[in-house]
Scaffold this motif. Structure first.
Motif, PDB file in Angstrom:
ATOM      1  N   PHE A   5       3.638   5.724 -11.818  1.00 43.13           N
ATOM      2  CA  PHE A   5       3.578   4.393 -11.018  1.00 43.13           C
ATOM      3  C   PHE A   5       3.261   3.206 -11.802  1.00 43.13           C
ATOM      4  O   PHE A   5       3.692   2.081 -11.658  1.00 43.13           O
TER       5      PHE A   5
ATOM      6  N   GLU B  51      -1.655  -1.127  -4.125  1.00 46.36           N
ATOM      7  CA  GLU B  51      -2.603  -0.087  -4.173  1.00 46.36           C
ATOM      8  C   GLU B  51      -1.843   1.376  -4.145  1.00 46.36           C
ATOM      9  O   GLU B  51      -1.260   1.448  -2.883  1.00 46.36           O
ATOM     10  N   LEU B  52      -2.385   2.299  -4.769  1.00 48.87           N
ATOM     11  CA  LEU B  52      -1.762   3.664  -4.617  1.00 48.87           C
ATOM     12  C   LEU B  52      -3.252   4.285  -3.969  1.00 48.87           C
ATOM     13  O   LEU B  52      -4.212   4.695  -4.645  1.00 48.87           O
TER      14      LEU B  52
ATOM     15  N   CYS C  42       5.817  -0.148 -11.930  1.00 44.32           N
ATOM     16  CA  CYS C  42       5.453  -1.114 -10.885  1.00 44.32           C
ATOM     17  C   CYS C  42       6.057  -2.474 -11.015  1.00 44.32           C
ATOM     18  O   CYS C  42       6.079  -3.423 -10.116  1.00 44.32           O
TER      19      CYS C  42
ATOM     20  N   ALA D 158      -5.367   2.411  -8.248  1.00 41.99           N
ATOM     21  CA  ALA D 158      -5.596   3.780  -7.473  1.00 41.99           C
ATOM     22  C   ALA D 158      -6.920   3.771  -6.834  1.00 41.99           C
ATOM     23  O   ALA D 158      -7.816   3.603  -7.327  1.00 41.99           O
TER      24      ALA D 158
ATOM     25  N   VAL E   2       0.367   9.333 -11.582  1.00 33.42           N
ATOM     26  CA  VAL E   2      -0.282   7.999 -11.393  1.00 33.42           C
ATOM     27  C   VAL E   2       0.237   7.039 -12.786  1.00 33.42           C
ATOM     28  O   VAL E   2       0.707   5.963 -12.544  1.00 33.42           O
TER      29      VAL E   2
ATOM     30  N   PRO F 112       8.699   7.462  -8.623  1.00 35.45           N
ATOM     31  CA  PRO F 112       8.050   6.157  -8.108  1.00 35.45           C
ATOM     32  C   PRO F 112       8.752   4.814  -8.381  1.00 35.45           C
ATOM     33  O   PRO F 112       8.637   3.911  -7.586  1.00 35.45           O
TER      34      PRO F 112
ATOM     35  N   SER G   9       0.879  -1.188  -0.088  1.00 36.68           N
ATOM     36  CA  SER G   9      -0.034  -0.069  -0.028  1.00 36.68           C
ATOM     37  C   SER G   9       0.903   1.395   0.181  1.00 36.68           C
ATOM     38  O   SER G   9       1.967   1.338   0.936  1.00 36.68           O
ATOM     39  N   ILE G  10       0.608   2.187  -0.812  1.00 40.28           N
ATOM     40  CA  ILE G  10       1.540   3.217  -1.027  1.00 40.28           C
ATOM     41  C   ILE G  10       0.461   4.616  -0.806  1.00 40.28           C
ATOM     42  O   ILE G  10      -0.419   4.601  -1.669  1.00 40.28           O
TER      43      ILE G  10
END
Length: 163
Positions: free
Chosen positions: A27, A37-38, A31, A63, A24, A101, A8-9
Motif C-alpha cells: 500500500f 487511511e488503511l 499510493c 495505517a 502494508v 493494492p 478510507s480503505i
C-alpha cells in the motif's frame, strides 16, 4: 495539522499475521499522492496478528486497526471497518494480496474522474474463474441487477470503492 484522508480503505484480516508487513508495504508503494487511511480489521484472528499490528502501525502513519473479538465473517469485518472510516470515499478489499493494492488506487483515480462520483461505484472484475464459480456469480449479479435496477457485473469482485 495533517490533512484528512481522501480515501478510507478497509481490509478485514483473519489470521493474516504472516503477510501483513508485505501488505502494508505494498500500500505504501502504490499510493502515489493519495491521502488515505488503511483500516486493518483484526477480524477475530487467532494467530499472531495482535502482536504484529502494533509494529506496523508505528511504522506506517496511514495505517490503523480495529478489532473484532470473535470472527463473525468477512462481511461483519467490512462493516466494522466502514464504521471506523473517516473519509468521504470508502473502499474495501482483501487482506491476502489476491487483489493488488495498486488496483485500489487505480479505482480511486477512475472514481475521481467520474461525472457523478456520489452516484458511482467502482469495482474490480475477476478473470479466469472456474465455470461453477462464474455460474454462482452470474446468479448473484442477476439478482442484484434486478433489485438495484441497473446492470452489474461480477458484484463480488474486489476492490469496491464508493462515496
Amino acid at each position: 495539522m495533517p490533512q484528512s484522508p481522501q480515501l478510507s480503505i478497509v481490509l478485514p484480516c483473519y489470521n493474516e499475521a504472516a503477510g501483513l508487513a508485505a501488505l502494508v508495504e505494498r500500500f505504501a508503494e502504490s499510493c502515489g499522492d493519495v491521502r488515505f487511511e488503511l483500516i486493518l480489521v483484526d477480524n477475530g484472528s487467532t494467530d499472531r496478528t495482535q502482536e504484529v499490528l502494533p509494529g506496523l502501525l508505528a511504522k506506517y502513519s496511514f495505517a490503523r486497526s480495529v478489532r473484532v473479538d470473535v470472527n463473525q465473517g468477512y462481511g461483519h469485518g467490512i462493516l466494522t471497518g466502514l464504521q471506523a472510516a473517516t473519509a468521504d470515499v470508502l473502499a474495501w478489499s482483501h487482506a491476502d494480496l489476491q487483489t493488488d493494492p495498486a488496483d485500489l488506487f487505480r479505482a480511486f483515480r477512475v472514481f475521481q474522474d467520474c461525472e457523478s462520483p456520489r452516484r458511482t461505484l467502482v469495482k474490480g472484475r475477476r478473470h479466469g474463474r472456474a465455470l461453477s464459480e462464474r455460474i454462482v456469480s452470474w446468479g448473484m449479479q442477476c439478482a442484484a441487477s434486478v433489485l438495484l435496477r441497473t446492470p452489474l457485473h461480477e458484484i463480488n469482485a474486489q476492490p469496491k470503492l464508493f462515496h
